[in-house]
Design a protein around this motif. Structure first.
Motif, PDB file in Angstrom:
ATOM      1  N   VAL A 169       0.811  -1.240  -0.221  1.00 61.04           N
ATOM      2  CA  VAL A 169      -0.106  -0.101  -0.064  1.00 61.04           C
ATOM      3  C   VAL A 169       0.940   1.125   0.051  1.00 61.04           C
ATOM      4  O   VAL A 169       1.802   1.167   0.697  1.00 61.04           O
ATOM      5  CB  VAL A 169      -0.850   0.012   1.244  1.00 61.04           C
ATOM      6  CG1 VAL A 169      -1.645   1.164   1.294  1.00 61.04           C
ATOM      7  CG2 VAL A 169      -1.627  -1.036   1.214  1.00 61.04           C
ATOM      8  N   LEU A 170       0.561   2.074  -0.844  1.00 57.37           N
ATOM      9  CA  LEU A 170       1.508   3.578  -1.042  1.00 57.37           C
ATOM     10  C   LEU A 170       1.746   4.225   0.244  1.00 57.37           C
ATOM     11  O   LEU A 170       2.895   4.502   0.476  1.00 57.37           O
ATOM     12  CB  LEU A 170       0.902   4.238  -2.257  1.00 57.37           C
ATOM     13  CG  LEU A 170       1.637   5.392  -2.728  1.00 57.37           C
ATOM     14  CD1 LEU A 170       3.132   4.839  -3.405  1.00 57.37           C
ATOM     15  CD2 LEU A 170       1.199   6.222  -3.733  1.00 57.37           C
ATOM     16  N   VAL A 196       2.410  10.788  -6.904  1.00 56.75           N
ATOM     17  CA  VAL A 196       2.284   9.800  -7.623  1.00 56.75           C
ATOM     18  C   VAL A 196       2.457  10.516  -9.271  1.00 56.75           C
ATOM     19  O   VAL A 196       2.049  11.658  -9.503  1.00 56.75           O
ATOM     20  CB  VAL A 196       0.733   9.149  -7.753  1.00 56.75           C
ATOM     21  CG1 VAL A 196       0.570   8.316  -9.078  1.00 56.75           C
ATOM     22  CG2 VAL A 196       0.491   8.443  -6.523  1.00 56.75           C
ATOM     23  N   ARG A 197       3.219   9.856 -10.103  1.00 60.02           N
ATOM     24  CA  ARG A 197       3.560  10.167 -11.259  1.00 60.02           C
ATOM     25  C   ARG A 197       3.032   9.357 -12.531  1.00 60.02           C
ATOM     26  O   ARG A 197       2.637   9.551 -13.497  1.00 60.02           O
ATOM     27  CB  ARG A 197       5.020  10.411 -11.528  1.00 60.02           C
ATOM     28  CG  ARG A 197       5.792  11.318 -10.655  1.00 60.02           C
ATOM     29  CD  ARG A 197       4.967  12.851 -11.192  1.00 60.02           C
ATOM     30  NE  ARG A 197       5.332  14.181 -10.447  1.00 60.02           N
ATOM     31  CZ  ARG A 197       4.730  14.513  -9.294  1.00 60.02           C
ATOM     32  NH1 ARG A 197       3.544  13.961  -9.084  1.00 60.02           N
ATOM     33  NH2 ARG A 197       5.170  15.700  -8.678  1.00 60.02           N
ATOM     34  N   LEU A 208       1.585   3.461  -9.689  1.00 58.82           N
ATOM     35  CA  LEU A 208       0.563   3.218  -8.825  1.00 58.82           C
ATOM     36  C   LEU A 208      -0.288   2.167  -9.541  1.00 58.82           C
ATOM     37  O   LEU A 208      -0.905   2.562 -10.724  1.00 58.82           O
ATOM     38  CB  LEU A 208      -0.174   4.424  -8.303  1.00 58.82           C
ATOM     39  CG  LEU A 208      -1.663   4.007  -7.881  1.00 58.82           C
ATOM     40  CD1 LEU A 208      -1.133   3.918  -6.351  1.00 58.82           C
ATOM     41  CD2 LEU A 208      -2.451   5.471  -7.739  1.00 58.82           C
ATOM     42  N   TYR A 209      -0.979   1.080  -9.023  1.00 61.28           N
ATOM     43  CA  TYR A 209      -1.698   0.146  -9.718  1.00 61.28           C
ATOM     44  C   TYR A 209      -3.054   0.867  -9.110  1.00 61.28           C
ATOM     45  O   TYR A 209      -3.370   0.660  -8.051  1.00 61.28           O
ATOM     46  CB  TYR A 209      -1.657  -1.152  -9.364  1.00 61.28           C
ATOM     47  CG  TYR A 209      -2.801  -2.246  -9.649  1.00 61.28           C
ATOM     48  CD1 TYR A 209      -3.612  -1.885 -10.583  1.00 61.28           C
ATOM     49  CD2 TYR A 209      -2.950  -3.439  -8.960  1.00 61.28           C
ATOM     50  CE1 TYR A 209      -4.525  -2.631 -11.219  1.00 61.28           C
ATOM     51  CE2 TYR A 209      -3.796  -4.051  -9.351  1.00 61.28           C
ATOM     52  CZ  TYR A 209      -4.925  -3.924 -10.429  1.00 61.28           C
ATOM     53  OH  TYR A 209      -5.724  -4.681 -10.763  1.00 61.28           O
ATOM     54  N   TRP A 210      -3.959   1.583  -9.996  1.00 63.46           N
ATOM     55  CA  TRP A 210      -5.152   1.884  -9.922  1.00 63.46           C
ATOM     56  C   TRP A 210      -6.061   0.730  -9.939  1.00 63.46           C
ATOM     57  O   TRP A 210      -6.426   0.197 -11.075  1.00 63.46           O
ATOM     58  CB  TRP A 210      -5.639   2.872 -10.822  1.00 63.46           C
ATOM     59  CG  TRP A 210      -6.832   3.493 -10.354  1.00 63.46           C
ATOM     60  CD1 TRP A 210      -8.208   3.163 -10.691  1.00 63.46           C
ATOM     61  CD2 TRP A 210      -6.958   4.780  -9.688  1.00 63.46           C
ATOM     62  NE1 TRP A 210      -9.193   3.995 -10.107  1.00 63.46           N
ATOM     63  CE2 TRP A 210      -8.540   4.846  -9.301  1.00 63.46           C
ATOM     64  CE3 TRP A 210      -6.226   5.562  -8.965  1.00 63.46           C
ATOM     65  CZ2 TRP A 210      -9.194   5.902  -8.715  1.00 63.46           C
ATOM     66  CZ3 TRP A 210      -6.987   6.513  -8.147  1.00 63.46           C
ATOM     67  CH2 TRP A 210      -8.304   6.875  -7.817  1.00 63.46           C
ATOM     68  N   VAL A 211      -6.608   0.103  -8.991  1.00 70.36           N
ATOM     69  CA  VAL A 211      -7.140  -1.185  -8.874  1.00 70.36           C
ATOM     70  C   VAL A 211      -8.703  -0.973  -9.657  1.00 70.36           C
ATOM     71  O   VAL A 211      -9.308  -1.761 -10.458  1.00 70.36           O
ATOM     72  CB  VAL A 211      -7.449  -1.709  -7.467  1.00 70.36           C
ATOM     73  CG1 VAL A 211      -8.346  -2.861  -7.456  1.00 70.36           C
ATOM     74  CG2 VAL A 211      -6.058  -2.074  -6.873  1.00 70.36           C
ATOM     75  N   ALA A 263       2.523  -0.354  -6.258  1.00 72.63           N
ATOM     76  CA  ALA A 263       1.690  -0.285  -4.995  1.00 72.63           C
ATOM     77  C   ALA A 263       0.127   0.053  -5.113  1.00 72.63           C
ATOM     78  O   ALA A 263       0.019   0.789  -6.346  1.00 72.63           O
ATOM     79  CB  ALA A 263       2.414   0.955  -4.067  1.00 72.63           C
ATOM     80  N   ILE A 264      -0.404  -0.005  -4.335  1.00 69.49           N
ATOM     81  CA  ILE A 264      -1.822   0.464  -4.459  1.00 69.49           C
ATOM     82  C   ILE A 264      -2.245   1.718  -3.276  1.00 69.49           C
ATOM     83  O   ILE A 264      -1.663   1.710  -2.447  1.00 69.49           O
ATOM     84  CB  ILE A 264      -2.822  -0.841  -4.494  1.00 69.49           C
ATOM     85  CG1 ILE A 264      -2.860  -1.405  -2.951  1.00 69.49           C
ATOM     86  CG2 ILE A 264      -2.320  -1.744  -5.351  1.00 69.49           C
ATOM     87  CD1 ILE A 264      -3.845  -2.417  -2.834  1.00 69.49           C
ATOM     88  N   LEU A 265      -3.340   2.301  -3.622  1.00 66.96           N
ATOM     89  CA  LEU A 265      -3.743   3.080  -2.704  1.00 66.96           C
ATOM     90  C   LEU A 265      -4.364   2.496  -1.441  1.00 66.96           C
ATOM     91  O   LEU A 265      -4.715   3.322  -0.418  1.00 66.96           O
ATOM     92  CB  LEU A 265      -4.607   4.326  -3.336  1.00 66.96           C
ATOM     93  CG  LEU A 265      -4.045   5.312  -4.304  1.00 66.96           C
ATOM     94  CD1 LEU A 265      -5.428   6.316  -4.682  1.00 66.96           C
ATOM     95  CD2 LEU A 265      -3.291   6.292  -3.406  1.00 66.96           C
TER      96      LEU A 265
END
Length: 314
Positions: A68-69, A148-149, A78-81, A110-112
């Motif tokens: 988790v970020l 996040v970029r 960032l993996y946007w689920v 990572a994910i949010l």
């Protein structure tokens, strides 16, 4: 689906006009179908449009050691689920397959987690512009706070919103669809499918991945890179592809006039005699699942995201 807008020889643009009419019905008259109203109520109250008893936003990731970020600090991607992969049991399998691919390739991601909310795509398409902008600004604040970029997502609707619509509100990111990243990992040799699948696969172009964003080559490159997969094309494919019937908020609306779009597309798939319909969109996946059940074809035909096919071949 964007088909008429793309094909029109005199450049008429029906989509913005339809959205504007929807905004009047939704925001001025509050006159639109109850299932859509329920979806928007859920989006406003819980940050996602799914109803009933749903899992937590990170339950899909149990046992996968997904970072988790907020805890990891930084990550290349960032993996946007997305809401579908978080709350729909079938689409959760796609998220798990994609994570296995990322981990096999050594991708820094990572994910949010619980900080992720719906992008607001469904609100904007249905016509609730105010709710969309609320969602967009909240997500952009979270993304910018974490620095996040780069974002990768398996949902073409999230992809389209994050890439093309968030910049208008200060959210500037390098957004990649999961088929683009997987195709690159295959080319670089960081992912090596070695297990032959021996499947005849008909790939279906998602409207928001294909016509709206011009991404046709990466999913097909992925299929060619999996041992034993024999790709076939639909009668209507690429720029002339046919919608699954779920875009524009129609996931939360039951068609009552004429033939259901997903059934017509499923019939087209069955004529090709594949073992698998390949998709790259959670809504397309869901609509084909429904169409295959309606046609009693579950014993001869499955629908799988391309990430599931790659993960099965690792």
């Amino acid at each position: 689906c964007g088909g008429c807008q793309q094909a029109c020889p005199v450049f008429i643009e029906p989509i913005p006009k339809i959205i504007q009419m929807r905004r009047y019905l939704v925001m001025e008259e509050a006159r639109f179908p109850e299932p859509m109203q329920a979806a928007l109520r859920g989006l406003e109250n819980r940050g996602h449009p799914y109803q009933g008893a749903v899992p937590g936003r990170t339950d899909w990731a149990k046992g996968l050691d997904v970072p988790v970020l907020a805890e990891k600090g930084t990550a290349e991607y960032l993996y946007w689920v997305g809401c579908a992969a978080a709350f729909d049991e079938r689409t959760q399998k796609v998220a798990r397959a994609f994570v296995r691919i990322l981990q096999a390739a050594g991708v820094d991601f990572a994910i949010l987690g619980d900080e992720e909310r719906c992008t607001g795509d469904v609100a904007r398409r249905i016509g609730h512009e105010y709710l969309f902008q609320m969602q967009a600004r909240a997500n952009i604040e979270t993304l910018n706070r974490h620095g996040v970029r780069k974002i990768v997502t398996a949902c073409p609707h999230c992809y389209n919103t994050l890439r093309h619509e968030y910049p208008h509100f200060g959210g500037h990111y390098e957004v990649t669809h999961h088929t683009e990243l997987i195709a690159r990992l295959l080319r670089e040799g960081r992912v090596r499918p070695v297990r032959p699948l021996e499947q005849r696969v008909a790939y279906h172009d998602s409207c928001y991945l294909g016509r709206h964003n011009g991404i046709y080559a990466p999913p097909r490159e992925i299929l060619r890179g999996i041992p034993g997969v024999r790709p076939v094309e639909f009668e209507r494919t690429r720029e002339d592809g046919f919608c699954c019937g779920a875009g524009g908020g129609m996931t939360w609306f039951e068609e009552r006039i004429g033939t259901r779009v997903n059934l017509e597309r499923t019939e087209e798939a069955l004529r090709l005699l594949p073992q698998v319909v390949g998709t790259a969109c959670p809504f397309c996946l869901s609509m084909f699942e429904d169409g295959i059940r309606a046609k009693d074809a579950a014993e001869t035909l499955r629908v799988l995201d391309v990430a599931e096919l790659v993960a099965a071949a690792l």
